[in-house]
Design an enzyme around this catalytic site. Sequence first.
Site, short mmCIF file in Angstrom:
data_model
loop_
_atom_site.label_atom_id
_atom_site.label_comp_id
_atom_site.label_asym_id
_atom_site.label_seq_id
_atom_site.Cartn_x
_atom_site.Cartn_y
_atom_site.Cartn_z
N CYS A 88 -26.08 69.29 37.09
CA CYS A 88 -25.06 70.29 36.77
C CYS A 88 -24.74 71.11 38.02
O CYS A 88 -25.64 71.63 38.68
CB CYS A 88 -25.60 71.19 35.66
SG CYS A 88 -24.69 72.71 35.42
N GLU A 89 -23.47 71.22 38.33
CA GLU A 89 -23.10 71.96 39.53
C GLU A 89 -23.24 73.47 39.36
O GLU A 89 -23.21 74.21 40.34
CB GLU A 89 -21.67 71.62 39.97
CG GLU A 89 -20.58 72.10 39.06
CD GLU A 89 -19.20 71.69 39.55
OE1 GLU A 89 -18.26 72.48 39.31
OE2 GLU A 89 -19.05 70.63 40.16
N HIS A 90 -23.40 73.94 38.13
CA HIS A 90 -23.53 75.38 37.91
C HIS A 90 -24.96 75.87 38.12
O HIS A 90 -25.16 77.00 38.57
CB HIS A 90 -23.08 75.75 36.49
CG HIS A 90 -21.66 75.38 36.24
ND1 HIS A 90 -21.22 74.82 35.05
CD2 HIS A 90 -20.56 75.43 37.03
CE1 HIS A 90 -19.92 74.58 35.12
NE2 HIS A 90 -19.50 74.94 36.30
N HIS A 91 -25.95 75.07 37.74
CA HIS A 91 -27.35 75.49 37.85
C HIS A 91 -28.21 74.52 38.65
O HIS A 91 -29.39 74.76 38.84
CB HIS A 91 -27.97 75.64 36.45
CG HIS A 91 -27.27 76.63 35.59
ND1 HIS A 91 -26.30 76.27 34.67
CD2 HIS A 91 -27.38 77.98 35.51
CE1 HIS A 91 -25.84 77.35 34.07
NE2 HIS A 91 -26.48 78.40 34.55
N GLN A 129 -19.85 67.41 33.00
CA GLN A 129 -19.62 66.24 32.15
C GLN A 129 -18.14 65.97 31.93
O GLN A 129 -17.70 64.83 31.89
CB GLN A 129 -20.35 66.42 30.82
CG GLN A 129 -20.26 65.20 29.92
CD GLN A 129 -21.11 65.35 28.69
OE1 GLN A 129 -22.21 65.89 28.73
NE2 GLN A 129 -20.60 64.86 27.58
N HIS A 157 -28.05 68.56 28.35
CA HIS A 157 -28.01 69.40 29.54
C HIS A 157 -29.22 70.34 29.57
O HIS A 157 -29.36 71.18 28.69
CB HIS A 157 -26.72 70.22 29.57
CG HIS A 157 -25.49 69.38 29.68
ND1 HIS A 157 -24.70 69.39 30.79
CD2 HIS A 157 -24.93 68.48 28.83
CE1 HIS A 157 -23.69 68.54 30.63
NE2 HIS A 157 -23.81 67.98 29.44
N CYS A 159 -29.67 72.74 31.50
CA CYS A 159 -29.26 74.13 31.70
C CYS A 159 -29.02 74.83 30.37
O CYS A 159 -29.05 76.05 30.29
CB CYS A 159 -28.01 74.21 32.59
SG CYS A 159 -26.58 73.34 31.95
#
Length: 197
Positions: A88-91, A129, A157, A159
């Site tokens: 995940c690019e956010h976390h 995703q 996920h 996250c």
Amino acid sequence: MAGLKDYLNTNVTRNREQVEHHVREILKLIGEDVEREGLQETPARVTRMYEEIFGGYAIDPRDALGVTFDEHHEELVIVKDIVYYSQCEHHMAPFFGKAHIGYIPSGKIVGLSKMARLVEAVTRRLQVQERITSQIADILDDALKPHGVMVVVDGEHLCMCSRGVKKYGSKTVTSAVRGQFRGSPALRSEFLSLLKD
């Protein structure tokens, strides 16, 4: 063409020393003793892992499809249950699941194993995703010019499961439709029903 597993992120390789240094610094900042036995090799192991799990940056996903073939089959082709792992690019937390790809050829087909290579090329990088789903559909639509493409991706996920709301076992499902699938509920239903077998 080499298998995608053979692709390593050469940016990580070139910057190995810096990546290891920063991993070591992060370990210190979270309160770890980087000299204890279990952590002494962790920066090197993390760096080697990054070379692999971010190997998608080493290839243009369109190249993963390789050669196309002239074939006059114009009925639905499905490759389902393609397992993927991404970050995940956010976390920068892992997420994983299965991709299911269907297309209706219009004179061009691609080797079935190339679908798995495409999924790998798209997922082995920082991602979301929704983008994975759209990129796979767009690449197939552009490369094969089929009558239609439908992609369904499901994912779990970490996250969402291991932090924040901590909803273990929840799944996210995304879809992308192109061409004839857009205007035909019957085609979409056929695709989805075949995924259940």
